[in-house]
Motif scaffolding. Sequence first.
Motif, PDB file in Angstrom:
ATOM      1  N   VAL A 132     -64.099 -47.030 -22.853  1.00  0.00           N
ATOM      2  CA  VAL A 132     -64.705 -48.360 -23.106  1.00  0.00           C
ATOM      3  C   VAL A 132     -66.211 -48.383 -23.626  1.00  0.00           C
ATOM      4  O   VAL A 132     -66.563 -49.798 -23.580  1.00  0.00           O
ATOM      5  CB  VAL A 132     -64.784 -48.964 -21.585  1.00  0.00           C
ATOM      6  N   GLY A 133     -66.617 -47.490 -24.471  1.00  0.00           N
ATOM      7  CA  GLY A 133     -67.733 -47.496 -25.000  1.00  0.00           C
ATOM      8  C   GLY A 133     -67.932 -46.522 -26.128  1.00  0.00           C
ATOM      9  O   GLY A 133     -66.955 -45.983 -26.488  1.00  0.00           O
ATOM     10  N   PRO A 134     -68.985 -46.611 -26.917  1.00  0.00           N
ATOM     11  CA  PRO A 134     -69.284 -45.763 -28.073  1.00  0.00           C
ATOM     12  C   PRO A 134     -69.225 -44.567 -27.482  1.00  0.00           C
ATOM     13  O   PRO A 134     -69.600 -44.056 -26.598  1.00  0.00           O
ATOM     14  CB  PRO A 134     -70.381 -46.291 -28.743  1.00  0.00           C
ATOM     15  N   VAL A 135     -68.662 -43.455 -28.627  1.00  0.00           N
ATOM     16  CA  VAL A 135     -68.692 -42.024 -28.254  1.00  0.00           C
ATOM     17  C   VAL A 135     -69.576 -41.206 -29.336  1.00  0.00           C
ATOM     18  O   VAL A 135     -69.367 -41.550 -30.597  1.00  0.00           O
ATOM     19  CB  VAL A 135     -67.463 -41.610 -28.171  1.00  0.00           C
ATOM     20  N   VAL A 136     -70.369 -40.248 -28.880  1.00  0.00           N
ATOM     21  CA  VAL A 136     -71.164 -39.462 -29.837  1.00  0.00           C
ATOM     22  C   VAL A 136     -70.633 -37.932 -29.550  1.00  0.00           C
ATOM     23  O   VAL A 136     -70.594 -37.619 -28.392  1.00  0.00           O
ATOM     24  CB  VAL A 136     -72.880 -39.469 -29.535  1.00  0.00           C
ATOM     25  N   LEU A 137     -70.715 -37.215 -30.358  1.00  0.00           N
ATOM     26  CA  LEU A 137     -70.039 -35.789 -30.550  1.00  0.00           C
ATOM     27  C   LEU A 137     -71.397 -34.786 -30.840  1.00  0.00           C
ATOM     28  O   LEU A 137     -72.144 -35.049 -31.720  1.00  0.00           O
ATOM     29  CB  LEU A 137     -69.075 -35.584 -31.612  1.00  0.00           C
ATOM     30  N   LEU A 138     -71.780 -33.736 -29.923  1.00  0.00           N
ATOM     31  CA  LEU A 138     -72.787 -32.950 -30.201  1.00  0.00           C
ATOM     32  C   LEU A 138     -72.204 -31.366 -30.500  1.00  0.00           C
ATOM     33  O   LEU A 138     -71.265 -31.162 -29.696  1.00  0.00           O
ATOM     34  CB  LEU A 138     -73.292 -32.616 -28.735  1.00  0.00           C
ATOM     35  N   VAL A 139     -72.833 -31.092 -31.626  1.00  0.00           N
ATOM     36  CA  VAL A 139     -72.365 -29.560 -32.197  1.00  0.00           C
ATOM     37  C   VAL A 139     -73.636 -28.689 -32.460  1.00  0.00           C
ATOM     38  O   VAL A 139     -74.823 -29.429 -32.791  1.00  0.00           O
ATOM     39  CB  VAL A 139     -71.624 -29.705 -33.281  1.00  0.00           C
ATOM     40  N   GLY A 153     -62.705 -34.045 -37.503  1.00  0.00           N
ATOM     41  CA  GLY A 153     -61.622 -35.170 -37.427  1.00  0.00           C
ATOM     42  C   GLY A 153     -62.406 -36.386 -36.444  1.00  0.00           C
ATOM     43  O   GLY A 153     -61.825 -37.590 -36.753  1.00  0.00           O
ATOM     44  N   PHE A 154     -63.249 -36.216 -35.707  1.00  0.00           N
ATOM     45  CA  PHE A 154     -63.973 -36.993 -35.159  1.00  0.00           C
ATOM     46  C   PHE A 154     -64.684 -37.968 -36.124  1.00  0.00           C
ATOM     47  O   PHE A 154     -64.630 -39.315 -35.885  1.00  0.00           O
ATOM     48  CB  PHE A 154     -65.165 -36.386 -34.172  1.00  0.00           C
ATOM     49  N   ARG A 155     -65.344 -37.512 -37.001  1.00  0.00           N
ATOM     50  CA  ARG A 155     -65.695 -38.241 -38.210  1.00  0.00           C
ATOM     51  C   ARG A 155     -64.650 -38.887 -38.921  1.00  0.00           C
ATOM     52  O   ARG A 155     -65.020 -40.087 -39.332  1.00  0.00           O
ATOM     53  CB  ARG A 155     -66.780 -37.409 -38.986  1.00  0.00           C
ATOM     54  N   GLN A 156     -63.845 -38.214 -39.318  1.00  0.00           N
ATOM     55  CA  GLN A 156     -62.783 -38.555 -40.443  1.00  0.00           C
ATOM     56  C   GLN A 156     -61.926 -39.982 -39.821  1.00  0.00           C
ATOM     57  O   GLN A 156     -61.828 -40.924 -40.462  1.00  0.00           O
ATOM     58  CB  GLN A 156     -61.807 -37.644 -40.715  1.00  0.00           C
ATOM     59  N   VAL A 159     -64.473 -42.541 -35.141  1.00  0.00           N
ATOM     60  CA  VAL A 159     -64.834 -42.617 -33.858  1.00  0.00           C
ATOM     61  C   VAL A 159     -66.249 -42.679 -33.473  1.00  0.00           C
ATOM     62  O   VAL A 159     -66.772 -43.548 -32.687  1.00  0.00           O
ATOM     63  CB  VAL A 159     -64.186 -41.248 -32.943  1.00  0.00           C
ATOM     64  N   GLY A 160     -67.187 -42.075 -33.952  1.00  0.00           N
ATOM     65  CA  GLY A 160     -68.663 -42.124 -33.701  1.00  0.00           C
ATOM     66  C   GLY A 160     -69.597 -41.248 -34.514  1.00  0.00           C
ATOM     67  O   GLY A 160     -68.852 -40.491 -35.626  1.00  0.00           O
ATOM     68  N   LYS A 161     -70.650 -41.074 -34.379  1.00  0.00           N
ATOM     69  CA  LYS A 161     -71.792 -40.051 -34.956  1.00  0.00           C
ATOM     70  C   LYS A 161     -71.406 -38.685 -34.371  1.00  0.00           C
ATOM     71  O   LYS A 161     -71.206 -38.588 -33.434  1.00  0.00           O
ATOM     72  CB  LYS A 161     -73.087 -40.777 -34.855  1.00  0.00           C
ATOM     73  N   VAL A 230     -81.469 -37.134 -28.355  1.00  0.00           N
ATOM     74  CA  VAL A 230     -81.060 -37.839 -29.539  1.00  0.00           C
ATOM     75  C   VAL A 230     -79.727 -38.312 -29.616  1.00  0.00           C
ATOM     76  O   VAL A 230     -79.339 -39.767 -29.884  1.00  0.00           O
ATOM     77  CB  VAL A 230     -81.334 -37.150 -30.736  1.00  0.00           C
ATOM     78  N   ALA A 231     -78.784 -37.739 -29.082  1.00  0.00           N
ATOM     79  CA  ALA A 231     -77.343 -38.132 -28.835  1.00  0.00           C
ATOM     80  C   ALA A 231     -77.422 -39.460 -27.897  1.00  0.00           C
ATOM     81  O   ALA A 231     -76.753 -40.347 -28.085  1.00  0.00           O
ATOM     82  CB  ALA A 231     -76.471 -37.080 -28.279  1.00  0.00           C
ATOM     83  N   MET A 232     -78.161 -39.189 -26.825  1.00  0.00           N
ATOM     84  CA  MET A 232     -78.223 -40.302 -25.787  1.00  0.00           C
ATOM     85  C   MET A 232     -78.832 -41.535 -26.268  1.00  0.00           C
ATOM     86  O   MET A 232     -78.202 -42.961 -26.017  1.00  0.00           O
ATOM     87  CB  MET A 232     -78.910 -39.957 -24.559  1.00  0.00           C
ATOM     88  N   SER A 233     -79.933 -41.417 -27.235  1.00  0.00           N
ATOM     89  CA  SER A 233     -80.499 -42.571 -27.532  1.00  0.00           C
ATOM     90  C   SER A 233     -79.407 -43.188 -28.682  1.00  0.00           C
ATOM     91  O   SER A 233     -79.548 -44.607 -28.721  1.00  0.00           O
ATOM     92  CB  SER A 233     -81.703 -41.949 -28.521  1.00  0.00           C
ATOM     93  N   GLU A 234     -78.903 -42.558 -29.697  1.00  0.00           N
ATOM     94  CA  GLU A 234     -77.838 -42.975 -30.276  1.00  0.00           C
ATOM     95  C   GLU A 234     -76.685 -43.989 -29.787  1.00  0.00           C
ATOM     96  O   GLU A 234     -76.387 -44.901 -30.116  1.00  0.00           O
ATOM     97  CB  GLU A 234     -77.006 -41.978 -30.925  1.00  0.00           C
ATOM     98  N   VAL A 235     -76.312 -43.288 -28.535  1.00  0.00           N
ATOM     99  CA  VAL A 235     -75.329 -44.153 -27.730  1.00  0.00           C
ATOM    100  C   VAL A 235     -75.903 -45.443 -27.144  1.00  0.00           C
ATOM    101  O   VAL A 235     -75.216 -46.515 -27.290  1.00  0.00           O
ATOM    102  CB  VAL A 235     -74.625 -43.377 -26.570  1.00  0.00           C
ATOM    103  N   LEU A 236     -77.053 -45.362 -26.949  1.00  0.00           N
ATOM    104  CA  LEU A 236     -77.804 -46.659 -26.123  1.00  0.00           C
ATOM    105  C   LEU A 236     -77.861 -47.562 -27.254  1.00  0.00           C
ATOM    106  O   LEU A 236     -77.715 -48.731 -27.090  1.00  0.00           O
ATOM    107  CB  LEU A 236     -78.954 -46.171 -25.358  1.00  0.00           C
TER     108      LEU A 236
END
Length: 298
Positions: A132-139, A153-156, A159-161, A230-236
């Motif tokens: 129900v909200g934005p998704v960020v992927l950590l690698v 695939g997530f980027r393609q 879905v999100g950053k 940083v990932a949390m900041s991006e989602v917020l």
Amino acid sequence: KKKSDGQVAGTAWHEDGCLWGPGVRNIRVKALNSDLDARYRDMVKARREKVHRDSAGKVGYIHVPDMERLGWSEFHRHWQKERRRGGLIVDLRGNSGGCISELLLPRLAQSCLGWEVPRRGAPCPFPEAASVGPVVLLVDSGSSSDAEIAALGFRQLGVGKVVGTRTWGGVAGVSYDSALVDGTYVGVPVCGVYMTSAGYGLENKGVEPDIVVENSPQDYLMERDTQLEVAMSEVLDVIANTPALGHPPRTKPLKRDLNVEEAICNMNEETWPFEVWKAIKPRVERVRDVPWADVTEI
């Protein structure tokens, strides 16, 4: 004292240091072969609590350790709860790969199309498995094989950053069927991976994240996870700059007719004050459970 069956026997000392008397007892425990699983769950729990605390409960966190049975079970262990927050971080750092990216990506890419609003209780997103909200992927450099395919695939799919550092860069399928006489195996590449957005470019290169962040030695010394922050900041930021999906407004309660409610609650099975109710067996308890409802709709 360690026994051959892996059990450890010992004596629980009394608080005054004595080995006998009241309060002294023998204890036997079976030691684990490794505390790796316990430490892993403790690490994930600490990260999740930090994300919940620092985001005021607006962001969820899921770590996927591999792309096999363990990773799929860990994903589903927390997916149903974490996806219902305002945003979500999916952590693929240290993911050793596998073959479940084709199962993981549809879940992450499925956005909420609407809501099922029950008569009682909280609304449920539709489809039910949607985030129900934005998704960020950590690698990071430890994200390898199928985890890299999932990241690209997530980027393609838009879905999100993707946040973190460049992934390992090894997606070719390898067979270890060739056993040697000394007990070792020879790995032979058996298939490559071609992505429509990168061709064969994943092999020996990996996935470059959209936001490059590296945890420095000082971060490890201070037990600080800059990549996660940083990932949390991006989602917020996405939540703050995107119209809130939110829950749908509740329908306006129907006007109550206290006289009708009282009449139905006081009647018995033989007495029906309304012609329309004659063929229906009375269920007084159902009316009492829904005090705001119009009895003609029950």
